[in-house]
Design a protein around this motif. Structure first.
Motif, PDB file in Angstrom:
ATOM      1  N   ASN A   2       0.801  -1.218   0.000  1.00 64.19           N
ATOM      2  CA  ASN A   2       0.000   0.000   0.000  1.00 64.19           C
ATOM      3  C   ASN A   2       0.840   1.278   0.000  1.00 64.19           C
ATOM      4  O   ASN A   2       0.344   2.344  -0.356  1.00 64.19           O
ATOM      5  N   VAL A   3       2.094   1.166   0.390  1.00 69.31           N
ATOM      6  CA  VAL A   3       2.979   2.322   0.318  1.00 69.31           C
ATOM      7  C   VAL A   3       3.269   2.686  -1.132  1.00 69.31           C
ATOM      8  O   VAL A   3       3.369   3.857  -1.492  1.00 69.31           O
ATOM      9  N   SER A   4       3.385   1.670  -2.005  1.00 65.87           N
ATOM     10  CA  SER A   4       3.875   1.894  -3.364  1.00 65.87           C
ATOM     11  C   SER A   4       2.865   1.623  -4.469  1.00 65.87           C
ATOM     12  O   SER A   4       2.912   2.258  -5.513  1.00 65.87           O
ATOM     13  N   ALA A   5       2.007   0.642  -4.274  1.00 64.93           N
ATOM     14  CA  ALA A   5       1.184   0.151  -5.385  1.00 64.93           C
ATOM     15  C   ALA A   5      -0.144   0.877  -5.482  1.00 64.93           C
ATOM     16  O   ALA A   5      -0.606   1.517  -4.536  1.00 64.93           O
ATOM     17  N   ASN A   6      -0.752   0.768  -6.640  1.00 66.37           N
ATOM     18  CA  ASN A   6      -2.055   1.361  -6.912  1.00 66.37           C
ATOM     19  C   ASN A   6      -2.889   0.342  -7.695  1.00 66.37           C
ATOM     20  O   ASN A   6      -2.424  -0.181  -8.694  1.00 66.37           O
ATOM     21  N   PRO A   7      -4.132   0.041  -7.256  1.00 68.74           N
ATOM     22  CA  PRO A   7      -4.795   0.572  -6.069  1.00 68.74           C
ATOM     23  C   PRO A   7      -4.349  -0.148  -4.798  1.00 68.74           C
ATOM     24  O   PRO A   7      -3.726  -1.194  -4.864  1.00 68.74           O
ATOM     25  N   LYS A   8      -4.699   0.425  -3.646  1.00 67.86           N
ATOM     26  CA  LYS A   8      -4.320  -0.167  -2.368  1.00 67.86           C
ATOM     27  C   LYS A   8      -5.133  -1.430  -2.098  1.00 67.86           C
ATOM     28  O   LYS A   8      -6.169  -1.665  -2.718  1.00 67.86           O
ATOM     29  N   TYR A   9      -4.615  -2.234  -1.171  1.00 68.17           N
ATOM     30  CA  TYR A   9      -5.239  -3.528  -0.874  1.00 68.17           C
ATOM     31  C   TYR A   9      -5.501  -3.636   0.619  1.00 68.17           C
ATOM     32  O   TYR A   9      -4.615  -3.330   1.427  1.00 68.17           O
ATOM     33  N   HIS A  10      -6.710  -4.086   0.987  1.00 73.50           N
ATOM     34  CA  HIS A  10      -7.142  -4.133   2.382  1.00 73.50           C
ATOM     35  C   HIS A  10      -7.480  -5.576   2.761  1.00 73.50           C
ATOM     36  O   HIS A  10      -8.337  -6.205   2.138  1.00 73.50           O
ATOM     37  N   LEU A  11      -6.776  -6.068   3.759  1.00 70.58           N
ATOM     38  CA  LEU A  11      -7.010  -7.434   4.228  1.00 70.58           C
ATOM     39  C   LEU A  11      -8.304  -7.518   5.023  1.00 70.58           C
ATOM     40  O   LEU A  11      -8.725  -6.552   5.650  1.00 70.58           O
ATOM     41  N   ARG A  12      -8.917  -8.705   5.011  1.00 71.06           N
ATOM     42  CA  ARG A  12     -10.121  -8.963   5.814  1.00 71.06           C
ATOM     43  C   ARG A  12      -9.925 -10.250   6.607  1.00 71.06           C
ATOM     44  O   ARG A  12      -9.226 -11.154   6.177  1.00 71.06           O
ATOM     45  N   SER A  13     -10.598 -10.339   7.723  1.00 76.60           N
ATOM     46  CA  SER A  13     -10.607 -11.579   8.496  1.00 76.60           C
ATOM     47  C   SER A  13     -11.505 -12.592   7.784  1.00 76.60           C
ATOM     48  O   SER A  13     -12.385 -12.216   6.981  1.00 76.60           O
ATOM     49  N   PRO A  14     -11.317 -13.888   8.059  1.00 77.47           N
ATOM     50  CA  PRO A  14     -12.239 -14.884   7.479  1.00 77.47           C
ATOM     51  C   PRO A  14     -13.693 -14.600   7.821  1.00 77.47           C
ATOM     52  O   PRO A  14     -14.589 -14.857   7.009  1.00 77.47           O
ATOM     53  N   GLU A  15     -13.944 -14.054   9.015  1.00 79.58           N
ATOM     54  CA  GLU A  15     -15.318 -13.744   9.407  1.00 79.58           C
ATOM     55  C   GLU A  15     -15.896 -12.632   8.541  1.00 79.58           C
ATOM     56  O   GLU A  15     -17.089 -12.670   8.156  1.00 79.58           O
ATOM     57  N   ARG A  16     -15.097 -11.639   8.233  1.00 73.39           N
ATOM     58  CA  ARG A  16     -15.570 -10.550   7.371  1.00 73.39           C
ATOM     59  C   ARG A  16     -15.777 -11.037   5.944  1.00 73.39           C
ATOM     60  O   ARG A  16     -16.697 -10.586   5.250  1.00 73.39           O
TER      61      ARG A  16
END
Length: 271
Positions: A214-228
């Motif tokens: 997320n510092v360098s790449a586009n677009p950013k990527y957001h992790l999720r828990s298995p529950e989410r």
């Protein structure tokens, strides 16, 4: 973290290919051992691998899940239509290759908004004469536009498999991600399916890799828990074994209990 890039955070120039800005699809291509990437993509990929050396192998294991899921949908379930959003750069065992190996009449629509991806897709993702493939330049956040263009090839009155492999992580809000899924699935008939995977926040190493990304790449990527991730399937009937690591979704290898990796997946059916 993700196969494709069919999502942006704002306005973009569809005709511009900026090789100096790292892009998700090209970084993923590099991690998979492909050649369709540039120095900026390789630099980010190397930083991630330095922190998480097994990521390239994880990328291949995630791709193997896609293959098993498509074979299940095309073979066991009999799905003949596939809408693959966030295509990514062509590698081995692309959706149309797997689906049409089971049923040559299968119809596939790929969706992405990276100009390099679309150029390569049109040149390389050629299906069987009996089936059909098409390519849509669109953003994941425009479900209506995607469906409108997909209807050129797909009969939206018949079951469709929606494929979202490693793409929903680019949507930070769970509410927005769920809204996108619901908007598409609402226009598909009973008996349609959703198959997806995304990165999970189940290890510190993966969380750090996502930070570097997320510092360098586009677009950013957001992790999720298995529950989410499981919550994104609300309203759908989960196919066994439910939400699991990609290595444990109906494995077809000799190992009956493969090791988990931090990519979680599921397949769900619209009742």
């Amino acid at each position: 973290m993700a196969d494709g890039a069919a999502v942006t955070g704002g306005e973009r120039n569809r005709s511009t290919l900026d090789t100096g800005v790292p892009q998700t699809a090209r970084i993923w291509n590099y991690l998979l051992g492909g050649k369709d990437n540039f120095a900026a993509d390789r630099e980010v990929g190397d930083q991630i691998i330095a922190n998480l050396p097994q990521l390239a192998e994880n990328a291949r294991l995630s791709r193997a899940y896609l293959t098993r899921a498509i074979r299940y949908l095309a073979g066991d379930v009999g799905i003949r239509q596939f809408l693959d959003i966030g295509t990514g750069l062509p590698t081995a065992d692309n959706t149309h290759e797997v689906a049409q190996s089971v049923n040559p009449q299968a119809r596939i629509v790929y969706v992405d908004n990276d100009p390099l991806v679309l150029t390569h897709a049109r040149a390389l993702l050629v299906g069987t004469p009996e089936g059909a493939t098409d390519y849509v330049d669109a953003d994941l956040r425009d479900p209506a536009g995607i469906l409108r263009q997909a209807a050129r090839i797909l009969d939206l009155g018949q079951p469709v498999a929606l494929i979202l492999m490693g793409i929903l992580g680019h949507i930070e809000s769970d509410q927005e991600a769920k809204s996108i899924i619901d908007s598409i699935m609402a226009e598909l008939p009973s008996g349609s399916y959703l198959a997806m995977y995304d990165g999970s926040d189940t290890s510190e190493a993966v969380t750090e890799a996502a930070r570097i990304w997320n510092v360098s790449a586009n677009p950013k990527y957001h992790l999720r828990s298995p529950e989410r991730i499981a919550a994104l399937f609300e309203g759908l009937e989960l196919v066994e074994p439910g939400v699991v690591s990609v290595t444990r979704w109906r494995p077809d290898g000799a190992d009956p209990d493969p090791a988990e990796i931090d990519q979680y997946c599921a397949v769900g059916r619209k009742p």
